[in-house]
Design a protein around this motif. Sequence first.
Motif, mmCIF file in Angstrom:
data_model
loop_
_atom_site.group_PDB
_atom_site.id
_atom_site.type_symbol
_atom_site.label_atom_id
_atom_site.label_comp_id
_atom_site.label_asym_id
_atom_site.label_seq_id
_atom_site.Cartn_x
_atom_site.Cartn_y
_atom_site.Cartn_z
ATOM 1 N N ALA A 168 0.827 -1.211 0.000
ATOM 2 C CA ALA A 168 0.000 0.000 0.000
ATOM 3 C C ALA A 168 0.861 1.261 0.000
ATOM 4 C CB ALA A 168 -0.921 0.001 1.222
ATOM 5 N N ALA A 169 0.240 2.357 -0.402
ATOM 6 C CA ALA A 169 0.854 3.678 -0.294
ATOM 7 C C ALA A 169 0.279 4.351 0.946
ATOM 8 C CB ALA A 169 0.536 4.511 -1.526
ATOM 9 N N ARG A 170 1.157 4.796 1.833
ATOM 10 C CA ARG A 170 0.712 5.536 3.021
ATOM 11 C C ARG A 170 1.051 7.000 2.814
ATOM 12 N NH1 ARG A 170 3.125 6.769 8.096
ATOM 13 N NH2 ARG A 170 4.933 5.471 7.600
ATOM 14 N N LEU A 171 0.032 7.840 2.662
ATOM 15 C CA LEU A 171 0.224 9.250 2.338
ATOM 16 C C LEU A 171 0.351 10.067 3.620
ATOM 17 C CD1 LEU A 171 -2.443 9.655 -0.495
ATOM 18 C CD2 LEU A 171 -0.182 8.600 -0.582
ATOM 19 N N HIS A 172 1.377 10.890 3.663
ATOM 20 C CA HIS A 172 1.678 11.677 4.864
ATOM 21 C C HIS A 172 1.763 13.146 4.462
ATOM 22 C CE1 HIS A 172 4.257 11.764 8.797
ATOM 23 N NE2 HIS A 172 3.046 12.239 8.962
ATOM 24 N N PHE A 173 0.750 13.938 4.843
ATOM 25 C CA PHE A 173 0.645 15.345 4.458
ATOM 26 C C PHE A 173 0.702 16.255 5.685
ATOM 27 C CE2 PHE A 173 -1.405 13.217 0.912
ATOM 28 C CZ PHE A 173 -1.072 13.993 -0.182
ATOM 29 N N PRO A 174 1.065 17.520 5.497
ATOM 30 C CA PRO A 174 0.901 18.503 6.575
ATOM 31 C C PRO A 174 -0.588 18.657 6.895
ATOM 32 C CG PRO A 174 2.353 19.335 4.846
ATOM 33 C CD PRO A 174 1.706 18.103 4.302
ATOM 34 N N ALA A 175 -0.899 19.021 8.134
ATOM 35 C CA ALA A 175 -2.300 19.148 8.550
ATOM 36 C C ALA A 175 -3.068 20.130 7.682
ATOM 37 C CB ALA A 175 -2.361 19.576 10.019
ATOM 38 N N SER A 176 -2.408 21.191 7.245
ATOM 39 C CA SER A 176 -3.079 22.232 6.460
ATOM 40 C C SER A 176 -3.568 21.739 5.109
ATOM 41 C CB SER A 176 -2.141 23.424 6.253
ATOM 42 O OG SER A 176 -0.977 23.022 5.533
#
Length: 248
Positions: free
Chosen positions: A209-217
């Motif tokens: 799987a791809a685990r996407l990690h973004f800034p909260a904004s």
Amino acid sequence: MNLSVFFKENPKAAVAFSGGVDSAYLLYAAKAAGADVRAYYVKSAFQPQFEMEDARRLCGELDMELKTLTVDVLADCVIRENPADRCYHCKRIIFTTIAEAAAADGYTLLLDGTNASDEEGDRPGMRALRELSVRSPLRECGLTKEEIRKRSKEAGLFTWEKPAYACLATRIPAGEEITSEKLKSTEAAEDFLFSLGFTDFRVRRFGEAARLHFPASQLGRVLEKREEIVKELKQYYKAVLLDMEART
């Protein structure tokens, strides 16, 4: 010590140039100090295409020569096996390659862009820099990432607000074999998210799987684009997951 003094004492050097904020400012400062420096960029399977394009653009704007070297990092079985200290082994190969090319060009001192904010505990590659006698003027002069961004903006460098970017290999968990296919999938997925306007994110492998990690904004926009993102990334991964612990 400040950078002007450093380059007065070391007027000729090679710079390991990544295309990022720190090494870009180091090149600018070297030129401003009148030093004879040459930039060396190493292209490998771990570097996305945009990094090389940024390196070329920056050197073009500074009117400095850029020498591009190619290294097959996946030919090294230790790097391919991806141990916890993979970065050390990779840095050894990359900086040895630069040092040899630079020496052939008449540059015996090699510099890199490590700054005073970089904690050695988080960067196993620093051991390789010490072993190869690579010097880090930004760190030696006490310049933090915040100060480097500020000075880069004042100097008009387009890199001043460029997000920090770790190599593609960091998206693959330690202990999991690194393959060309996994790296290409990561780059394609991140290129797509860049095209949607997202920044400072990571697409990490989690099994298949791809685990996407973004800034909260950016999480709100991610959910707005959910269907589009899932459709595109499922070309490369069996599932697409969103990490709710936002990047800071």
